[in-house]
Design an enzyme around this catalytic site. Structure first.
Site, PDB file in Angstrom:
ATOM      1  CE1 TYR A 156      -4.053   1.911   0.293  1.00  0.00           C
ATOM      2  CE2 TYR A 156      -3.019   2.995   2.177  1.00  0.00           C
ATOM      3  CZ  TYR A 156      -4.045   2.926   1.241  1.00  0.00           C
ATOM      4  OH  TYR A 156      -5.038   3.869   1.240  1.00  0.00           O
TER       5      TYR A 156
HETATM    6  N1  LIG Z   1     -10.606   4.507   3.811  1.00  0.00           N
HETATM    7  C1  LIG Z   1      -9.609   5.294   4.212  1.00  0.00           C
HETATM    8  O1  LIG Z   1      -9.477   5.599   5.404  1.00  0.00           O
HETATM    9  C2  LIG Z   1      -8.647   5.838   3.193  1.00  0.00           C
HETATM   10  C3  LIG Z   1      -7.632   6.697   3.634  1.00  0.00           C
HETATM   11  C4  LIG Z   1      -6.726   7.219   2.705  1.00  0.00           C
HETATM   12  C5  LIG Z   1      -6.872   6.888   1.365  1.00  0.00           C
HETATM   13  N2  LIG Z   1      -7.850   6.042   0.955  1.00  0.00           N
HETATM   14  C6  LIG Z   1      -7.942   5.723  -0.467  1.00  0.00           C
HETATM   15  O2  LIG Z   1      -9.258   5.956  -0.940  1.00  0.00           O
HETATM   16  C7  LIG Z   1      -9.527   5.118  -2.048  1.00  0.00           C
HETATM   17  C8  LIG Z   1     -10.837   4.398  -1.823  1.00  0.00           C
HETATM   18  O3  LIG Z   1     -10.684   3.594  -0.668  1.00  0.00           O
HETATM   19  P1  LIG Z   1     -11.920   3.056   0.179  1.00  0.00           P
HETATM   20  O4  LIG Z   1     -11.529   3.126   1.581  1.00  0.00           O
HETATM   21  O5  LIG Z   1     -13.178   3.670  -0.306  1.00  0.00           O
HETATM   22  O6  LIG Z   1     -11.877   1.501  -0.249  1.00  0.00           O
HETATM   23  P2  LIG Z   1     -13.013   0.416  -0.461  1.00  0.00           P
HETATM   24  O7  LIG Z   1     -14.240   0.757   0.283  1.00  0.00           O
HETATM   25  O8  LIG Z   1     -12.351  -0.885  -0.216  1.00  0.00           O
HETATM   26  O9  LIG Z   1     -13.381   0.556  -2.032  1.00  0.00           O
HETATM   27  C9  LIG Z   1     -12.414   0.200  -2.983  1.00  0.00           C
HETATM   28  C10 LIG Z   1     -12.945   0.442  -4.382  1.00  0.00           C
HETATM   29  O10 LIG Z   1     -11.912   0.025  -5.298  1.00  0.00           O
HETATM   30  C11 LIG Z   1     -12.456  -0.895  -6.234  1.00  0.00           C
HETATM   31  N3  LIG Z   1     -11.499  -1.933  -6.619  1.00  0.00           N
HETATM   32  C12 LIG Z   1     -10.937  -2.889  -5.839  1.00  0.00           C
HETATM   33  N4  LIG Z   1     -10.167  -3.699  -6.571  1.00  0.00           N
HETATM   34  C13 LIG Z   1     -10.228  -3.235  -7.854  1.00  0.00           C
HETATM   35  C14 LIG Z   1      -9.654  -3.660  -9.076  1.00  0.00           C
HETATM   36  N5  LIG Z   1      -8.892  -4.763  -9.165  1.00  0.00           N
HETATM   37  N6  LIG Z   1      -9.928  -2.956 -10.188  1.00  0.00           N
HETATM   38  C15 LIG Z   1     -10.740  -1.874 -10.141  1.00  0.00           C
HETATM   39  N7  LIG Z   1     -11.345  -1.427  -9.016  1.00  0.00           N
HETATM   40  C16 LIG Z   1     -11.086  -2.121  -7.880  1.00  0.00           C
HETATM   41  C17 LIG Z   1     -13.645  -1.530  -5.527  1.00  0.00           C
HETATM   42  O11 LIG Z   1     -14.533  -2.019  -6.533  1.00  0.00           O
HETATM   43  P3  LIG Z   1     -15.293  -3.449  -6.372  1.00  0.00           P
HETATM   44  O12 LIG Z   1     -16.534  -3.122  -5.570  1.00  0.00           O
HETATM   45  O13 LIG Z   1     -15.617  -3.894  -7.738  1.00  0.00           O
HETATM   46  O14 LIG Z   1     -14.358  -4.348  -5.637  1.00  0.00           O
HETATM   47  C18 LIG Z   1     -14.195  -0.368  -4.710  1.00  0.00           C
HETATM   48  O15 LIG Z   1     -15.077   0.396  -5.468  1.00  0.00           O
HETATM   49  C19 LIG Z   1      -8.335   4.160  -2.170  1.00  0.00           C
HETATM   50  O16 LIG Z   1      -7.453   4.609  -3.160  1.00  0.00           O
HETATM   51  C20 LIG Z   1      -7.690   4.258  -0.800  1.00  0.00           C
HETATM   52  O17 LIG Z   1      -6.324   3.943  -0.839  1.00  0.00           O
HETATM   53  C21 LIG Z   1      -8.748   5.514   1.833  1.00  0.00           C
END
Ligand SMILES: NC(=O)c1ccc[n+]([C@@H]2O[C@H](COP(=O)([O-])OP(=O)(O)OC[C@H]3O[C@@H](n4cnc5c(N)ncnc54)[C@H](OP(=O)(O)O)[C@@H]3O)[C@@H](O)[C@H]2O)c1
Length: 237
Positions: A156
């Protein structure tokens, strides 16, 4: 400088990973501001609820299948984007996974390679393929994290550091097109990924993603806050 969110009305925006979490919150907010949305996930069924919500808000919305781990899927998805809209005024590269965490010298190398395909090399291919479709003066957001290059964060940390580098490079290379490329760190938000990374945490102590979308909307509406911003320091949506 306050940016007029009315600029988002009719703006054609691609959001990857829009099925849940932060991407879904961005999509819903853009729908409320009248954007024309192209939303991606690995399976169409994953997008059903968000598509319903966005259409309920009056947005014109297209679901596109995109698996960032699969180059053929990326090429098909970008072709579909081009067949759906002639140009994009906005791109939000949000999709991601955690992949193997922990010290790099102990992490499974194949797991790291798979994670980097989704978090780094897949996005590079998407941006290459999308380049001719991205309008001059468009906004491009790469969703990053405070874990970029942080020791102990495994694939990550590597992927986010690489994604930020991609953003810095494209920002320079596309400057003559007036394209604003900005890495946005949402900070901790209440999503599946956050729960996976911090299983002992009370989710109620983490803000919902809808409270951290403001900088993404600002960049897409015309603001250029610089190469990297943190949503938590931006204020509420
Ligand atoms: N949550 C936090 O606290 C946090 C903090 C800092 C940064 N971020 C960043 O924010 C972004 C979204 O994170 P989140 O927390 O919302 O994560 P999440 O709820 O796990 O959602 C991840 C998303 O990515 C998609 N995805 C996963 N594998 C994929 C693949 N192989 N190809 C295309 N799409 C794929 C998923 O689609 P499917 O439904 O089809 O699997 C889902 O829509 C990420 O880049 C993460 O690093 C999050």
């Amino acid at each position: 400088m306050a940016v007029d969110r009315a600029n988002l009305s009719g703006s054609r925006v691609l959001v990857t990973g829009a099925s849940r979490g932060y991407g879904a919150a961005v999509a819903r907010a853009l729908a409320l501001h009248g954007a024309r949305l192209l939303l991606t996930a690995t399976e169409p069924v994953h997008l059903a609820r968000v598509m319903r919500d966005c259409r309920g808000a009056g947005a014109d919305c297209t679901a596109i299948v995109l698996d960032l781990a699969d180059p053929a899927s990326i090429d098909r998805a970008v072709e579909e984007v081009g067949a759906t809209v002639p140009r994009l005024e906005g791109v939000v590269m949000n999709a991601g996974i955690l992949g193997p965490m922990g010290p790099l010298d102990q992490a499974d190398p194949d797991g790291i390679a798979h994670a980097l395909a989704i978090t780094l090399t897949g996005p590079v291919r998407v941006m290459q393929r999308l380049s001719p479709l991205i309008a001059d003066r468009a906004g491009v957001v790469l969703v990053t994290s405070g874990a970029a290059a942080r020791p102990g964060y495994g694939a990550y940390g590597l992927g986010k550091a690489g994604l930020e580098a991609l953003g810095f490079m494209l920002r320079g290379e596309w400057a003559h097109r007036g394209i604003r490329v900005v890495a946005v760190n949402p900070g901790p938000v209440r999503t599946d990924m956050r729960a996976e990374a911090h299983p002992g945490e009370d989710p109620a102590t983490v803000p919902p993603p809808s409270e951290r979308v403001a900088p993404v909307l600002a960049v897409l509406a015309g603001d250029d806050p610089g190469p990297r911003v943190q949503a938590a320091q931006w204020g509420l949506s």
